[in-house]
Write a protein that holds these residues in place. Structure first.
Motif, PDB file in Angstrom:
ATOM      1  N   THR A   2     -18.385 -24.613  26.298  1.00 19.71           N
ATOM      2  CA  THR A   2     -18.600 -25.411  27.499  1.00 19.71           C
ATOM      3  C   THR A   2     -19.119 -26.702  27.315  1.00 19.71           C
ATOM      4  OG1 THR A   2     -20.114 -24.322  28.394  1.00 19.71           O
ATOM      5  CG2 THR A   2     -18.091 -23.251  28.945  1.00 19.71           C
ATOM      6  N   GLY A   3     -20.135 -27.061  26.590  1.00 19.98           N
ATOM      7  CA  GLY A   3     -20.889 -28.136  26.198  1.00 19.98           C
ATOM      8  C   GLY A   3     -19.644 -29.119  25.693  1.00 19.98           C
ATOM      9  N   ASP A   4     -19.163 -28.565  24.490  1.00 20.70           N
ATOM     10  CA  ASP A   4     -18.081 -29.259  24.128  1.00 20.70           C
ATOM     11  C   ASP A   4     -17.111 -29.962  25.042  1.00 20.70           C
ATOM     12  OD1 ASP A   4     -19.354 -28.801  21.669  1.00 20.70           O
ATOM     13  OD2 ASP A   4     -17.945 -27.253  21.044  1.00 20.70           O
ATOM     14  N   ILE A   5     -16.844 -29.029  25.908  1.00 30.71           N
ATOM     15  CA  ILE A   5     -15.800 -29.407  26.943  1.00 30.71           C
ATOM     16  C   ILE A   5     -16.261 -30.541  27.851  1.00 30.71           C
ATOM     17  CG2 ILE A   5     -14.120 -28.720  28.799  1.00 30.71           C
ATOM     18  CD1 ILE A   5     -13.407 -27.674  26.263  1.00 30.71           C
ATOM     19  N   ARG A   6     -17.580 -30.523  28.070  1.00 34.03           N
ATOM     20  CA  ARG A   6     -18.197 -31.527  29.033  1.00 34.03           C
ATOM     21  C   ARG A   6     -18.439 -32.946  28.248  1.00 34.03           C
ATOM     22  NH1 ARG A   6     -21.326 -29.875  33.379  1.00 34.03           N
ATOM     23  NH2 ARG A   6     -21.363 -27.707  34.021  1.00 34.03           N
ATOM     24  N   ALA A   7     -18.505 -32.728  27.042  1.00 33.23           N
ATOM     25  CA  ALA A   7     -18.410 -33.928  26.075  1.00 33.23           C
ATOM     26  C   ALA A   7     -17.126 -34.800  26.130  1.00 33.23           C
ATOM     27  CB  ALA A   7     -19.212 -33.683  24.713  1.00 33.23           C
ATOM     28  N   LEU A   8     -16.376 -33.807  26.035  1.00 38.05           N
ATOM     29  CA  LEU A   8     -14.810 -34.400  25.750  1.00 38.05           C
ATOM     30  C   LEU A   8     -14.553 -35.120  27.283  1.00 38.05           C
ATOM     31  CD1 LEU A   8     -12.865 -31.786  23.967  1.00 38.05           C
ATOM     32  CD2 LEU A   8     -13.112 -34.221  23.193  1.00 38.05           C
ATOM     33  N   LEU A   9     -14.781 -34.474  28.328  1.00 41.80           N
ATOM     34  CA  LEU A   9     -14.582 -34.958  29.526  1.00 41.80           C
ATOM     35  C   LEU A   9     -15.583 -36.458  29.752  1.00 41.80           C
ATOM     36  CD1 LEU A   9     -15.076 -31.764  31.656  1.00 41.80           C
ATOM     37  CD2 LEU A   9     -12.749 -33.156  31.682  1.00 41.80           C
ATOM     38  N   ALA A  10     -16.732 -36.128  29.430  1.00 37.29           N
ATOM     39  CA  ALA A  10     -17.473 -37.604  29.530  1.00 37.29           C
ATOM     40  C   ALA A  10     -16.942 -38.760  28.714  1.00 37.29           C
ATOM     41  CB  ALA A  10     -19.169 -37.463  29.126  1.00 37.29           C
ATOM     42  N   ARG A  11     -16.322 -38.442  27.301  1.00 33.57           N
ATOM     43  CA  ARG A  11     -15.573 -39.341  26.601  1.00 33.57           C
ATOM     44  C   ARG A  11     -14.405 -39.942  27.435  1.00 33.57           C
ATOM     45  NH1 ARG A  11     -13.730 -37.349  21.214  1.00 33.57           N
ATOM     46  NH2 ARG A  11     -15.787 -36.693  21.012  1.00 33.57           N
ATOM     47  N   HIS A  12     -13.660 -39.003  27.724  1.00 29.26           N
ATOM     48  CA  HIS A  12     -12.262 -39.366  28.336  1.00 29.26           C
ATOM     49  C   HIS A  12     -12.139 -39.713  29.855  1.00 29.26           C
ATOM     50  CE1 HIS A  12      -9.837 -38.780  24.445  1.00 29.26           C
ATOM     51  NE2 HIS A  12     -11.003 -37.665  24.163  1.00 29.26           N
ATOM     52  N   LEU A  13     -13.102 -39.047  30.611  1.00 32.69           N
ATOM     53  CA  LEU A  13     -13.044 -39.339  31.950  1.00 32.69           C
ATOM     54  C   LEU A  13     -14.755 -39.831  32.252  1.00 32.69           C
ATOM     55  CD1 LEU A  13     -10.619 -36.420  33.267  1.00 32.69           C
ATOM     56  CD2 LEU A  13     -10.210 -38.701  32.817  1.00 32.69           C
ATOM     57  N   PRO A  14     -15.309 -40.935  32.116  1.00 28.50           N
ATOM     58  CA  PRO A  14     -16.455 -41.034  32.276  1.00 28.50           C
ATOM     59  C   PRO A  14     -16.972 -41.238  33.723  1.00 28.50           C
ATOM     60  CG  PRO A  14     -15.343 -43.003  31.580  1.00 28.50           C
ATOM     61  CD  PRO A  14     -14.268 -41.892  31.356  1.00 28.50           C
ATOM     62  N   ASP A  15     -16.056 -41.707  34.484  1.00 25.64           N
ATOM     63  CA  ASP A  15     -16.316 -41.576  36.020  1.00 25.64           C
ATOM     64  C   ASP A  15     -16.133 -40.494  36.732  1.00 25.64           C
ATOM     65  OD1 ASP A  15     -16.928 -44.434  35.573  1.00 25.64           O
ATOM     66  OD2 ASP A  15     -15.078 -45.363  35.898  1.00 25.64           O
ATOM     67  N   TYR A  16     -15.443 -39.195  35.975  1.00 23.64           N
ATOM     68  CA  TYR A  16     -15.447 -37.978  36.662  1.00 23.64           C
ATOM     69  C   TYR A  16     -16.667 -37.062  36.763  1.00 23.64           C
ATOM     70  CZ  TYR A  16     -12.728 -33.640  37.541  1.00 23.64           C
ATOM     71  OH  TYR A  16     -12.409 -32.607  38.304  1.00 23.64           O
TER      72      TYR A  16
END
Length: 283
Positions: A2-16
């Protein structure tokens, strides 16, 4: 993970703003996570950048074809084999518990959906979906091997039905191929729990140029002969007796495969559903 998923979200959706990430489940090829009850993130076990790009393009094309909702891509990360989608409303049909769901409520939209998908010109979809021409004799051999592994779990009274099928000759190969969902099991059909209407078709990972009988086979296996026959009434292409033979053949092979999967490495509910659907699939 889940940490990897959070990192991907931060990279692609930084304002989410990410409030929650939970793993929903997994299949042979993918893990699926839910984010904020809004997004679904599918991550491949083995990243294939080309396949990832192909699936994104395929979903864009399918959204233009399909009369039923299909997932909308929010972002894709080809390096990790990840695609994030907006979550469609509804509950997978195999989890639906509303007794008001009627065959007619499923058949008309499914017939229209399959007419639209199968009506795509195969040549225009060749760059978006692989060719799937797995021979029927090989499918039958695979089914027999799977059955021998799980035979003891099949009720004794129903074993002769399966064994008779395994000793029949496989059907002839299809006369033509079309673009297909290619994994149209009940778990990939979403329905509204309140209205019992179809709200979407998910999981297009296995979509291919193949025999359209594969799509009907899983309708027959999971939803039964009544829904299958009604769906054909809303399907705009002719279905011959030879097509019906292949549909039933694929349905039976797929049921045995699910039974073996659910009793080995897969979730148990696959095996439970296979045993429930066995009487009408092998009647």
């Amino acid at each position: 993970m889940t940490g990897d998923i959070r990192a991907l979200l931060a990279r692609h959706l930084p304002d989410y703003r990410v409030r929650s990430v939970s793993r929903l489940g997994h299949g042979l090829d993918n893990f699926v996570y839910e984010v904020n009850d809004e997004l679904l993130v599918r991550r491949s076990r083995v990243a294939d950048p080309q396949a990832n790009r192909q699936e994104v393009a395929r979903l864009a094309a399918v959204r233009e074809l399909s009369p039923l909702p299909v997932p909308e891509v929010v972002f894709a990360d080809d390096e990790t084999g990840t695609i994030a989608y907006r979550k469609l409303p509804g509950t997978p049909l195999n989890q639906h518990r509303n007794g008001n769901l009627t065959p007619a409520a499923l058949a008309e939209p499914l017939g229209a959906f399959l007419s639209a998908i199968h009506g795509a010109i195969p040549g225009t979809m060749r760059d978006l979906a692989p060719l799937d021409v797995y021979p029927a004799p090989t499918l039958l051999q695979d089914a027999e091997l799977d059955y021998r592994d799980v035979e003891q779990h099949v009720p004794e009274a129903q074993r002769p039905l399966v064994e008779r099928f395994l000793h029949h000759d496989p059907p002839d190969e299809p006369p033509s191929l079309r673009f297909c969902h290619n994994d149209l099991g009940a778990e990939h059909v979403l329905v509204d729990p309140a209205t019992s209407t179809i709200t979407g078709i998910i999981d297009w990972t296995d979509a291919a140029i193949t025999d359209p009988a594969h799509d009907f086979a899983l309708i027959y296996r999971d939803l039964g002969p009544d829904v299958f026959e009604l769906t054909l009434e809303h399907y705009e292409f002719t279905v011959t007796e030879e097509d019906r033979e292949r549909i039933l053949f694929y349905a039976r092979c797929a049921l045995i495969e699910d039974l073996a999967y659910g009793l080995s490495t897969g979730p148990r509910h696959y095996a439970d559903a296979a045993l429930t659907h066995l009487p009408w699939t092998f009647q």
